[in-house]
Design a protein around this motif. Structure first.
Motif, PDB file in Angstrom:
ATOM      1  N   ILE A  89     -34.393  59.443 -22.023  1.00 62.15           N
ATOM      2  CA  ILE A  89     -35.654  59.474 -21.301  1.00 62.15           C
ATOM      3  C   ILE A  89     -36.277  60.847 -21.521  1.00 62.15           C
ATOM      4  CG2 ILE A  89     -34.426  60.124 -19.178  1.00 62.15           C
ATOM      5  CD1 ILE A  89     -36.678  58.795 -17.579  1.00 62.15           C
ATOM      6  N   TYR A  90     -37.598  60.877 -21.738  1.00 61.22           N
ATOM      7  CA  TYR A  90     -38.251  62.178 -21.876  1.00 61.22           C
ATOM      8  C   TYR A  90     -39.565  62.204 -21.123  1.00 61.22           C
ATOM      9  CZ  TYR A  90     -41.354  60.501 -25.747  1.00 61.22           C
ATOM     10  OH  TYR A  90     -42.284  59.844 -26.522  1.00 61.22           O
ATOM     11  N   VAL A  91     -40.036  63.441 -20.865  1.00 58.96           N
ATOM     12  CA  VAL A  91     -41.265  63.671 -20.131  1.00 58.96           C
ATOM     13  C   VAL A  91     -42.194  64.537 -20.964  1.00 58.96           C
ATOM     14  CG1 VAL A  91     -40.303  65.683 -18.917  1.00 58.96           C
ATOM     15  CG2 VAL A  91     -42.227  64.431 -17.904  1.00 58.96           C
ATOM     16  N   ASP A  92     -43.462  64.270 -20.856  1.00 62.28           N
ATOM     17  CA  ASP A  92     -44.501  65.052 -21.511  1.00 62.28           C
ATOM     18  C   ASP A  92     -45.069  66.032 -20.483  1.00 62.28           C
ATOM     19  OD1 ASP A  92     -46.735  66.108 -22.743  1.00 62.28           O
ATOM     20  OD2 ASP A  92     -47.743  64.182 -23.056  1.00 62.28           O
ATOM     21  N   LEU A  93     -44.836  67.333 -20.678  1.00 66.50           N
ATOM     22  CA  LEU A  93     -45.294  68.346 -19.732  1.00 66.50           C
ATOM     23  C   LEU A  93     -46.785  68.629 -19.848  1.00 66.50           C
ATOM     24  CD1 LEU A  93     -42.309  70.860 -19.986  1.00 66.50           C
ATOM     25  CD2 LEU A  93     -42.588  68.912 -18.432  1.00 66.50           C
ATOM     26  N   GLY A  94     -47.440  68.061 -20.843  1.00 68.53           N
ATOM     27  CA  GLY A  94     -48.878  68.198 -20.975  1.00 68.53           C
ATOM     28  C   GLY A  94     -49.332  69.340 -21.850  1.00 68.53           C
ATOM     29  N   ALA A  95     -48.456  70.316 -22.095  1.00 65.73           N
ATOM     30  CA  ALA A  95     -48.750  71.462 -22.958  1.00 65.73           C
ATOM     31  C   ALA A  95     -47.439  72.205 -23.179  1.00 65.73           C
ATOM     32  CB  ALA A  95     -49.792  72.388 -22.330  1.00 65.73           C
ATOM     33  N   ILE A  96     -47.419  73.090 -24.142  1.00 64.05           N
ATOM     34  CA  ILE A  96     -46.220  73.881 -24.416  1.00 64.05           C
ATOM     35  C   ILE A  96     -45.839  74.689 -23.187  1.00 64.05           C
ATOM     36  CG2 ILE A  96     -45.299  75.794 -25.784  1.00 64.05           C
ATOM     37  CD1 ILE A  96     -45.386  73.226 -27.333  1.00 64.05           C
ATOM     38  N   ALA A  97     -44.546  74.727 -22.888  1.00 62.02           N
ATOM     39  CA  ALA A  97     -44.042  75.426 -21.711  1.00 62.02           C
ATOM     40  C   ALA A  97     -42.790  76.218 -22.059  1.00 62.02           C
ATOM     41  CB  ALA A  97     -43.726  74.423 -20.599  1.00 62.02           C
ATOM     42  N   GLU A  98     -42.563  77.269 -21.282  1.00 63.89           N
ATOM     43  CA  GLU A  98     -41.300  78.003 -21.321  1.00 63.89           C
ATOM     44  C   GLU A  98     -40.409  77.394 -20.236  1.00 63.89           C
ATOM     45  OE1 GLU A  98     -40.538  80.288 -23.569  1.00 63.89           O
ATOM     46  OE2 GLU A  98     -42.529  80.038 -24.464  1.00 63.89           O
ATOM     47  N   ILE A  99     -39.313  76.781 -20.649  1.00 65.58           N
ATOM     48  CA  ILE A  99     -38.476  75.992 -19.740  1.00 65.58           C
ATOM     49  C   ILE A  99     -37.245  76.818 -19.364  1.00 65.58           C
ATOM     50  CG2 ILE A  99     -37.148  73.863 -19.511  1.00 65.58           C
ATOM     51  CD1 ILE A  99     -39.160  72.964 -21.943  1.00 65.58           C
ATOM     52  N   THR A 100     -36.992  76.910 -18.044  1.00 66.14           N
ATOM     53  CA  THR A 100     -35.885  77.730 -17.569  1.00 66.14           C
ATOM     54  C   THR A 100     -34.794  76.934 -16.861  1.00 66.14           C
ATOM     55  OG1 THR A 100     -37.093  78.164 -15.513  1.00 66.14           O
ATOM     56  CG2 THR A 100     -37.325  79.775 -17.303  1.00 66.14           C
ATOM     57  N   GLN A 101     -35.133  75.746 -16.377  1.00 63.79           N
ATOM     58  CA  GLN A 101     -34.137  74.998 -15.616  1.00 63.79           C
ATOM     59  C   GLN A 101     -34.451  73.503 -15.650  1.00 63.79           C
ATOM     60  OE1 GLN A 101     -33.561  74.949 -11.068  1.00 63.79           O
ATOM     61  NE2 GLN A 101     -32.220  76.599 -11.762  1.00 63.79           N
ATOM     62  N   VAL A 102     -33.377  72.699 -15.740  1.00 71.33           N
ATOM     63  CA  VAL A 102     -33.478  71.242 -15.651  1.00 71.33           C
ATOM     64  C   VAL A 102     -32.513  70.781 -14.557  1.00 71.33           C
ATOM     65  CG1 VAL A 102     -33.077  69.058 -16.836  1.00 71.33           C
ATOM     66  CG2 VAL A 102     -34.148  70.964 -18.067  1.00 71.33           C
ATOM     67  N   VAL A 103     -32.993  69.939 -13.665  1.00 73.10           N
ATOM     68  CA  VAL A 103     -32.159  69.400 -12.585  1.00 73.10           C
ATOM     69  C   VAL A 103     -32.112  67.884 -12.723  1.00 73.10           C
ATOM     70  CG1 VAL A 103     -31.853  69.170 -10.103  1.00 73.10           C
ATOM     71  CG2 VAL A 103     -32.747  71.304 -11.042  1.00 73.10           C
ATOM     72  N   LEU A 104     -30.904  67.342 -12.825  1.00 73.64           N
ATOM     73  CA  LEU A 104     -30.684  65.900 -12.927  1.00 73.64           C
ATOM     74  C   LEU A 104     -29.979  65.418 -11.665  1.00 73.64           C
ATOM     75  CD1 LEU A 104     -29.314  65.787 -16.592  1.00 73.64           C
ATOM     76  CD2 LEU A 104     -31.689  65.479 -15.845  1.00 73.64           C
ATOM     77  N   GLN A 105     -30.566  64.446 -10.980  1.00 71.97           N
ATOM     78  CA  GLN A 105     -29.900  63.799  -9.849  1.00 71.97           C
ATOM     79  C   GLN A 105     -29.528  62.396 -10.295  1.00 71.97           C
ATOM     80  OE1 GLN A 105     -29.485  65.189  -6.332  1.00 71.97           O
ATOM     81  NE2 GLN A 105     -27.888  63.663  -6.626  1.00 71.97           N
ATOM     82  N   TRP A 106     -28.240  62.226 -10.630  1.00 67.32           N
ATOM     83  CA  TRP A 106     -27.781  60.984 -11.229  1.00 67.32           C
ATOM     84  C   TRP A 106     -27.490  59.914 -10.183  1.00 67.32           C
ATOM     85  CZ3 TRP A 106     -27.899  60.232 -16.343  1.00 67.32           C
ATOM     86  CH2 TRP A 106     -27.837  61.332 -17.196  1.00 67.32           C
ATOM     87  N   ASP A 107     -27.724  58.691 -10.568  1.00 69.95           N
ATOM     88  CA  ASP A 107     -27.177  57.515  -9.909  1.00 69.95           C
ATOM     89  C   ASP A 107     -25.707  57.407 -10.361  1.00 69.95           C
ATOM     90  OD1 ASP A 107     -27.777  54.845  -8.518  1.00 69.95           O
ATOM     91  OD2 ASP A 107     -26.952  54.153 -10.420  1.00 69.95           O
ATOM     92  N   PRO A 108     -24.888  56.546  -9.753  1.00 73.24           N
ATOM     93  CA  PRO A 108     -23.524  56.381 -10.279  1.00 73.24           C
ATOM     94  C   PRO A 108     -23.456  56.013 -11.759  1.00 73.24           C
ATOM     95  CG  PRO A 108     -23.655  55.454  -8.098  1.00 73.24           C
ATOM     96  CD  PRO A 108     -25.049  55.866  -8.458  1.00 73.24           C
ATOM     97  N   ALA A 109     -24.512  55.449 -12.322  1.00 75.76           N
ATOM     98  CA  ALA A 109     -24.551  55.181 -13.769  1.00 75.76           C
ATOM     99  C   ALA A 109     -25.037  56.456 -14.465  1.00 75.76           C
ATOM    100  CB  ALA A 109     -25.471  54.010 -14.069  1.00 75.76           C
ATOM    101  N   PHE A 110     -24.115  57.402 -14.688  1.00 73.29           N
ATOM    102  CA  PHE A 110     -24.500  58.701 -15.239  1.00 73.29           C
ATOM    103  C   PHE A 110     -23.940  58.890 -16.641  1.00 73.29           C
ATOM    104  CE2 PHE A 110     -20.444  59.514 -13.132  1.00 73.29           C
ATOM    105  CZ  PHE A 110     -19.794  60.421 -13.966  1.00 73.29           C
TER     106      PHE A 110
END
Length: 581
Positions: free
Chosen positions: A240-261
């Motif tokens: 799965i991916y997301v379009d941030l709308g423009a170039i970004a400097e990314i510092t952190q990603v947070v994933l909240q998983w369902d039991p199907a992880f």
């Protein structure tokens, strides 16, 4: 106490009839120590902080409901945890954050451990690191200097000193190096992914998982999720991916998983959703909430799963990307956290008025009908609720026929009259005693009123008491990942072992964006930490408005049946309900 459930999850949640169907553990009360017991409390090092007070705690066993695990971390040396009468045993506390542990104080009851270890763990499962061990424990008060790091700390006993179990008045963990969880993101980063376009390998949208489309992972709503399709998507890889709308400097990603992880996955970035660069990779994903620090540049951010944790596909409640740049859409503002003790009264009903008066219709919505969970009563439209003329509301259960039921009672709520997000919510209540009676003071997510099914709206049970045992009570949370008999909560004895039906008691919940602290008569009985729940049970769905509910149920799966000893009429008395912010 859920209403009618609607399909929304591949594993339909258990109904409230299953909630905490706990068998009362039998056992002999230990009376080895008399009133003359003297506990010597050593002074704490000024550099140490007590980290374990009122933190979530679990144990290998309990002798009976009178000696719960929570009693070992409540700061009260007159209450204690006591185990079953066998070896080995353990008690572990979740500090909520990773800490540097410098000292552990054990305040033993006479039933102490001869041999034990003190251990730490980052996750509370799997490998534990031993930071103290002994085979010559002497009981009493043991003040143990230790050196270790971990979020979870436990005592693991292997040899009892008596024929009884092991029992601790207090288990105190001290340290000086608490490190907060890596959220919110460092450097003043912004949530970049909210409400942005999303694409996935497949998605589910059917009766088992309605609306589990890619956009749900980016809606900042922890009760909605994306899931891969059971028809074509329960395979590897899945992404799965997301379009941030423009170039970004990314510092952190947070994933909240369902039991199907994902057990194995990568975080990838791309300028064009065509060529991807891996900026994080793991083959040991643990599910629940995973916070990943990265340094990356891109417009598109993807979770690319290569090994599923089980037979199902991939599913995320939330996929959050933080950083700078992009084209962020600000999420809806949330109210500020109250400062406790909260003193600004925003709602109250003191139930003053003439005897026989009815609940104030400006404050309360009457909720007639049948209950759930195989309950026996019919909730009448006001006939079973009245003012007693002495400052209390009476909710009365009667043995009388109505709408095909053999009993009547009452349920009322503040829905569409008063909703609240955060604050101190309290009621002073005297509960009835008798087999099959089930008084409760609780809250439901206000979006239940606009069609979101239970438990996705969230449920906060501040007080439940079963009339068959009025020396204990329950406080519990229900959400899509933990509900029914698997609700996140605590059964606890009444303060001092008193009969809760003999007098009024004040039940309260102090609630903010970090969690909920439940108390009875000012004594903490359960702390639900948002950080702990997200990393051990599932998404936290309590950051939105709720409404208040009072009711008295009769019979059903949780309280059990009425019998010839159950008194009718039975009355739940409410002195007041108040909300402070």
């Amino acid at each position: 106490m859920p209403r009618t459930l609607s399909p929304f999850h591949p594993d339909p949640p258990a109904t409230h009839s299953a909630r905490r169907r706990l068998a009362i553990l039998g056992g002999v009360l230990l009376t080895l120590l008399g009133a003359g017991l003297g506990l010597v409390v050593p002074p704490a090092d000024a550099a140490d902080t007590l980290l374990s007070r009122n933190r979530p705690v679990t144990a290998s066993s309990t002798e009976s409901v009178a000696f719960p695990a929570a009693a070992a971390v409540d700061g009260d040396t007159a209450t204690r945890w006591s185990s079953g009468f066998s070896d080995p045993q353990w008690l572990q506390v979740d500090l909520g954050v990773t800490a540097t542990v410098s000292r552990v104080v054990l305040r033993w009851e006479a039933a102490y451990a001869r041999a034990f270890t003190i251990e730490t763990s980052p996750t509370g499962s799997g490998a534990w690191t031993t930071i103290h061990t002994t085979a010559a424990g002497a009981g009493g008060v043991q003040d143990l200097p230790v050196t270790g790091t971990g979020r979870f700390v436990r005592i693991a006993t292997t040899q009892r000193a008596t024929q009884w179990g092991v029992s601790l008045w207090e288990f105190e963990v001290y340290g000086g190096g608490n490190t907060p969880p890596p959220t919110p993101p460092p450097g003043g980063a912004t949530l970049l992914s909210y409400a942005k376009p999303a694409v996935a390998s497949t998605s589910q949208n059917d009766g088992a998982c309605y609306g589990c489309t890619p956009d749900r992972a980016f809606d900042n709503d922890p009760a909605s999720r994306w899931a891969t399709s059971p028809t074509t998507g329960w395979v590897d890889p899945g992404w799965i991916y997301v379009d941030l709308g423009a170039i970004a400097e990314i510092t952190q990603v947070v994933l909240q998983w369902d039991p199907a992880f994902a057990r194995s996955y990568q975080i990838q970035v791309s300028p064009d959703a065509s060529t991807w660069t891996t900026v994080y990779s793991t083959t040991n994903g643990q599910g629940f909430r995973e916070t990943i620090t990265v340094t990356a540049t891109g417009r598109y951010v993807r979770m690319y799963g290569t090994a599923r944790s089980g037979p199902y596909g991939y599913s995320l409640w939330e996929f959050k990307v933080f950083g700078t740049g992009g084209n962020p859409t600000p999420p809806p503002a949330t109210p500020p956290d109250p400062t406790f003790p909260a003193t600004r009264l925003v709602f109250s009903d003191e139930f003053t008025g003439a005897a026989g008066g009815k609940p104030d219709p400006a404050r309360w919505t009457i909720d007639p009908g049948t209950g759930q969970n195989n309950e026996l009563q019919y909730y009448t439209n006001n006939n079973n609720a009245y003012l007693d003329g002495a400052g209390s509301l009476v909710i009365e259960a009667r043995r009388e026929s109505a709408n095909g039921r053999a009993y009547t009672s009452h349920r009322m709520n503040t829905g569409n009259k008063f909703h609240v997000q955060y604050g101190r919510i309290e009621a002073r209540v005297r509960v009835p005693k008798g087999n099959g009676l089930w008084p409760a003071f609780w809250m439901m997510g206000a979006d239940f009123l606009t069609g979101r099914p239970w438990p996705y709206n969230g449920e906060i049970d501040i007080m439940e008491v079963l009339g068959r045992n009025t020396a204990e009570a329950y406080s519990t949370l229900h959400a899509p990942a933990y509900n029914g008999g698997n609700g996140y909560g605590q059964r606890y004895p009444s303060p001092g072992g008193v009969d809760l039906s003999a007098d009024f008691h004040v039940w309260a919940a102090e609630w903010d964006s970090r969690g909920i602290t439940f108390t009875i008569d000012g004594r903490t009985v359960f702390v639900a930490s948002k950080a702990t729940v997200e990393t051990t049970r599932g998404p936290w769905v309590f950051d939105h408005p709720f409404y208040l509910i009072l009711n008295l149920a009769v019979g059903g799966d949780f309280p059990g049946p009425v019998d010839g000893s159950t008194p009718f009429p039975s009355r739940m008395l409410v002195d007041y309900v108040r909300v402070y912010q």
